[in-house]
Design a protein around this motif. Structure first.
Motif, mmCIF file in Angstrom:
data_model
loop_
_atom_site.group_PDB
_atom_site.id
_atom_site.type_symbol
_atom_site.label_atom_id
_atom_site.label_comp_id
_atom_site.label_asym_id
_atom_site.label_seq_id
_atom_site.Cartn_x
_atom_site.Cartn_y
_atom_site.Cartn_z
ATOM 1 N N ALA A 21 0.952 -1.307 0.026
ATOM 2 C CA ALA A 21 -0.116 -0.013 -0.216
ATOM 3 C C ALA A 21 0.817 1.321 0.041
ATOM 4 O O ALA A 21 0.523 2.246 -0.412
ATOM 5 C CB ALA A 21 -0.817 0.054 1.165
ATOM 6 N N CYS A 22 1.925 1.152 0.541
ATOM 7 C CA CYS A 22 2.947 2.274 0.589
ATOM 8 C C CYS A 22 3.389 2.790 -0.995
ATOM 9 O O CYS A 22 3.842 3.940 -0.937
ATOM 10 C CB CYS A 22 4.059 2.002 1.484
ATOM 11 S SG CYS A 22 3.889 1.501 3.211
ATOM 12 N N LYS A 23 3.375 1.838 -1.897
ATOM 13 C CA LYS A 23 3.795 2.153 -3.112
ATOM 14 C C LYS A 23 2.577 2.617 -4.303
ATOM 15 O O LYS A 23 2.963 2.879 -5.332
ATOM 16 C CB LYS A 23 4.271 0.716 -3.776
ATOM 17 C CG LYS A 23 5.690 0.250 -2.945
ATOM 18 C CD LYS A 23 6.290 -0.850 -3.317
ATOM 19 C CE LYS A 23 7.478 -1.508 -2.843
ATOM 20 N NZ LYS A 23 7.882 -2.695 -3.241
ATOM 21 N N VAL A 24 1.498 2.691 -3.598
ATOM 22 C CA VAL A 24 0.359 3.202 -4.350
ATOM 23 C C VAL A 24 0.240 4.642 -4.412
ATOM 24 O O VAL A 24 0.192 5.217 -3.243
ATOM 25 C CB VAL A 24 -1.091 2.682 -3.705
ATOM 26 C CG1 VAL A 24 -2.323 3.000 -4.567
ATOM 27 C CG2 VAL A 24 -1.087 0.903 -3.816
ATOM 28 N N ARG A 25 0.214 5.347 -5.435
ATOM 29 C CA ARG A 25 0.515 6.841 -5.505
ATOM 30 C C ARG A 25 -0.908 7.286 -6.029
ATOM 31 O O ARG A 25 -1.160 7.300 -7.178
ATOM 32 C CB ARG A 25 1.697 7.186 -6.457
ATOM 33 C CG ARG A 25 3.241 6.713 -5.976
ATOM 34 C CD ARG A 25 3.435 7.483 -4.897
ATOM 35 N NE ARG A 25 4.610 7.244 -4.376
ATOM 36 C CZ ARG A 25 4.965 6.550 -3.174
ATOM 37 N NH1 ARG A 25 3.747 5.748 -2.667
ATOM 38 N NH2 ARG A 25 6.186 6.202 -2.840
ATOM 39 N N LEU A 26 -1.605 7.483 -5.157
ATOM 40 C CA LEU A 26 -2.978 8.164 -5.404
ATOM 41 C C LEU A 26 -2.780 9.811 -5.775
ATOM 42 O O LEU A 26 -1.915 10.312 -5.406
ATOM 43 C CB LEU A 26 -3.964 8.136 -4.231
ATOM 44 C CG LEU A 26 -4.410 6.582 -3.658
ATOM 45 C CD1 LEU A 26 -5.178 6.711 -2.368
ATOM 46 C CD2 LEU A 26 -4.813 5.755 -4.730
ATOM 47 N N ASP A 27 -3.514 10.014 -6.884
ATOM 48 C CA ASP A 27 -3.649 11.577 -7.104
ATOM 49 C C ASP A 27 -4.709 12.250 -6.417
ATOM 50 O O ASP A 27 -5.633 11.716 -5.728
ATOM 51 C CB ASP A 27 -3.566 11.839 -8.805
ATOM 52 C CG ASP A 27 -4.946 11.395 -9.299
ATOM 53 O OD1 ASP A 27 -5.732 11.104 -8.641
ATOM 54 O OD2 ASP A 27 -4.818 10.810 -10.628
ATOM 55 N N ASP A 28 -4.868 13.572 -6.611
ATOM 56 C CA ASP A 28 -5.642 14.222 -5.750
ATOM 57 C C ASP A 28 -7.032 13.954 -6.327
ATOM 58 O O ASP A 28 -8.047 13.885 -5.406
ATOM 59 C CB ASP A 28 -5.351 15.831 -5.994
ATOM 60 C CG ASP A 28 -4.329 16.376 -5.233
ATOM 61 O OD1 ASP A 28 -3.679 15.658 -4.473
ATOM 62 O OD2 ASP A 28 -3.650 17.592 -5.718
ATOM 63 N N ALA A 29 -7.325 13.862 -7.412
ATOM 64 C CA ALA A 29 -8.548 13.229 -7.996
ATOM 65 C C ALA A 29 -9.097 11.892 -7.163
ATOM 66 O O ALA A 29 -10.339 11.809 -6.985
ATOM 67 C CB ALA A 29 -8.737 13.092 -9.499
ATOM 68 N N ASP A 30 -8.051 10.941 -7.124
ATOM 69 C CA ASP A 30 -8.451 9.669 -6.485
ATOM 70 C C ASP A 30 -8.998 9.724 -4.986
ATOM 71 O O ASP A 30 -10.038 9.447 -4.538
ATOM 72 C CB ASP A 30 -6.977 8.964 -6.503
ATOM 73 C CG ASP A 30 -6.755 8.456 -7.850
ATOM 74 O OD1 ASP A 30 -7.560 8.197 -8.533
ATOM 75 O OD2 ASP A 30 -5.525 7.951 -7.933
ATOM 76 N N VAL A 31 -8.015 10.620 -4.301
ATOM 77 C CA VAL A 31 -8.337 11.083 -2.879
ATOM 78 C C VAL A 31 -9.706 11.664 -2.800
ATOM 79 O O VAL A 31 -10.451 11.296 -2.040
ATOM 80 C CB VAL A 31 -7.367 11.995 -2.217
ATOM 81 C CG1 VAL A 31 -7.728 12.343 -0.954
ATOM 82 C CG2 VAL A 31 -6.053 11.143 -2.500
ATOM 83 N N ALA A 32 -9.970 12.682 -3.717
ATOM 84 C CA ALA A 32 -11.394 13.372 -3.532
ATOM 85 C C ALA A 32 -12.368 12.268 -3.914
ATOM 86 O O ALA A 32 -13.590 12.489 -3.260
ATOM 87 C CB ALA A 32 -11.442 14.441 -4.627
ATOM 88 N N ALA A 33 -12.384 11.443 -4.918
ATOM 89 C CA ALA A 33 -13.356 10.623 -5.196
ATOM 90 C C ALA A 33 -13.579 9.663 -3.921
ATOM 91 O O ALA A 33 -14.760 9.233 -3.626
ATOM 92 C CB ALA A 33 -13.042 9.809 -6.291
ATOM 93 N N ILE A 34 -12.631 9.483 -3.172
ATOM 94 C CA ILE A 34 -12.705 8.514 -2.373
ATOM 95 C C ILE A 34 -13.316 9.104 -0.994
ATOM 96 O O ILE A 34 -14.045 8.596 -0.371
ATOM 97 C CB ILE A 34 -11.425 7.645 -1.720
ATOM 98 C CG1 ILE A 34 -10.953 6.774 -2.954
ATOM 99 C CG2 ILE A 34 -11.558 7.078 -0.470
ATOM 100 C CD1 ILE A 34 -9.389 6.388 -2.719
ATOM 101 N N ALA A 35 -12.941 10.377 -0.853
ATOM 102 C CA ALA A 35 -13.310 11.264 0.211
ATOM 103 C C ALA A 35 -15.043 11.731 0.130
ATOM 104 O O ALA A 35 -15.707 11.711 0.953
ATOM 105 C CB ALA A 35 -12.880 12.505 0.401
ATOM 106 N N ALA A 36 -15.491 11.447 -1.119
ATOM 107 C CA ALA A 36 -16.900 12.093 -1.491
ATOM 108 C C ALA A 36 -17.736 10.878 -1.191
ATOM 109 O O ALA A 36 -19.002 11.076 -1.272
ATOM 110 C CB ALA A 36 -16.853 12.458 -2.954
ATOM 111 N N THR A 37 -17.380 9.670 -1.074
ATOM 112 C CA THR A 37 -18.487 8.633 -0.819
ATOM 113 C C THR A 37 -18.866 8.241 0.607
ATOM 114 O O THR A 37 -17.790 8.711 1.543
ATOM 115 C CB THR A 37 -17.920 7.338 -1.471
ATOM 116 O OG1 THR A 37 -16.616 7.031 -0.735
ATOM 117 C CG2 THR A 37 -17.811 7.531 -3.061
#
Length: 321
Positions: free
Chosen positions: A305-321
């Motif tokens: 999981a430490c190697k997964v590089r989420l971008d801001d759009a990923d983080v925003a999509a996850i946070a929105a649910t």
């Protein structure tokens, strides 16, 4: 450790891995051979932060008392010492057979620390948590006990587990007013899966809005347990959801979150749980998830999981649910 795997715990000199290995199965559910294999796999893959507690796994009838700490101590001796691995343990928890009997008086806390030192075979505990809170006791009283042990050299740093946001903020003020070290982290139950009501003990606190705000205001690191939610999101994606995990986590909100995590995971060639851990590590305060692995293979999957590089759009999509 690589930079992707490591960080210095704020307010301390402890260099830890971004993922912490939970030790509640050591010497209990896992025998010594399996426990050593798990610990070796974690360290060989770059892990350097292990979480235990004095009460682990005293809930197993006939099992060796304090088996997690004792197994860790045997492993440390067999491997020639800590080798840069930070060991955290917790004390002051009620015993499983007397869950309503609080043990946060000074004598009980000091007893647990003394026995933990013996069990682990160390002169000082890297990180010691108060495993519970006792709101009938003042924050100043409880903080004063662990601060005294820090001054005496019994613990290097101390933290809290299952404390409310209000009590965490009060602890920070008490420490500031007295010139004490104060809590350097907090441990509570937290994943991106909302737990179903009535499926947890009332003295095991789940991250909530007040606690989140306290972490933000204090920049206090969160080191959450149950961070993988029993693999709920992976199991939903694979269609392998078991009855126990479903009872705790299966609900409409989590199903929606599962769909988003699965979509992000496919883009990154990762699993939904790896994406969830990566998202948690992108929190606005330092976050080091504790993972409850049973096998070396699960250790590798968790650390990935430490190697997964989420971008801001990923983080925003996850946070929105």
């Amino acid at each position: 450790m690589t930079d992707a795997l490591s960080m210095t715990l704020p307010g301390t000199d402890l260099v830890v891995s971004r993922i912490c290995l939970g030790g509640n199965r050591l010497g209990g559910e896992l025998d010594q051979k399996a426990s050593f294999a798990l610990l070796d796999a974690f360290v060989e893959r770059g892990g350097a932060f292990i979480d235990s507690a004095h009460v682990y796994a005293n809930w197993i009838a006939g099992n060796e008392r304090n088996s997690s700490e004792k197994t860790l101590g045997r492993w440390l001796r067999a491997r020639g010492g800590a080798r840069g691995v930070v060991i955290a343990t917790k004390g002051g928890s009620p015993e499983p057979d007397t869950p309503r009997v609080r043990r946060l008086d000074e004598a009980s806390i000091r007893q647990d620390v003394s026995e933990a030192l013996d069990n682990l075979g160390v002169a000082s505990l890297d990180l010691f948590y108060l495993h519970r809170d006792d709101t009938d006791r003042s924050v100043a009283e409880l903080l004063g006990v662990v601060e005294a042990m820090r001054t005496e050299g019994l613990v290097r740093h101390y933290a809290c587990s299952n404390w409310s946001g209000i009590r965490m903020e009060e602890a920070a003020e008490v420490a500031r007013r007295n010139g004490w070290s104060g809590f350097v982290a907090s441990q509570s139950e937290w994943s991106l899966a909302t737990r179903n009501a009535g499926t947890s003990s009332d003295d095991l606190l789940q991250m909530n809005e007040a606690m989140t705000l306290a972490h933000k205001r204090l920049n206090l690191p969160a080191i959450p347990y149950s961070s993988q939610a029993r693999g709920y999101f992976d199991k939903v994606e694979a269609g392998t959801l078991d009855a126990v995990t479903a009872a705790r986590y299966d609900n409409e909100a989590n199903r929606k979150k599962a769909a988003v995590l699965a979509a992000v995971a496919r883009r990154h060639g990762a699993t939904p749980t790896q994406v969830m851990l990566a998202a948690m590590m992108r929190s606005p305060f330092p976050t080091i998830p504790i993972v409850g692995c049973r096998t070396p293979e699960q250790v590798g999957g968790s650390l990935a999981a430490c190697k997964v590089r989420l971008d801001d759009a990923d983080v925003a999509a996850i946070a929105a649910t």
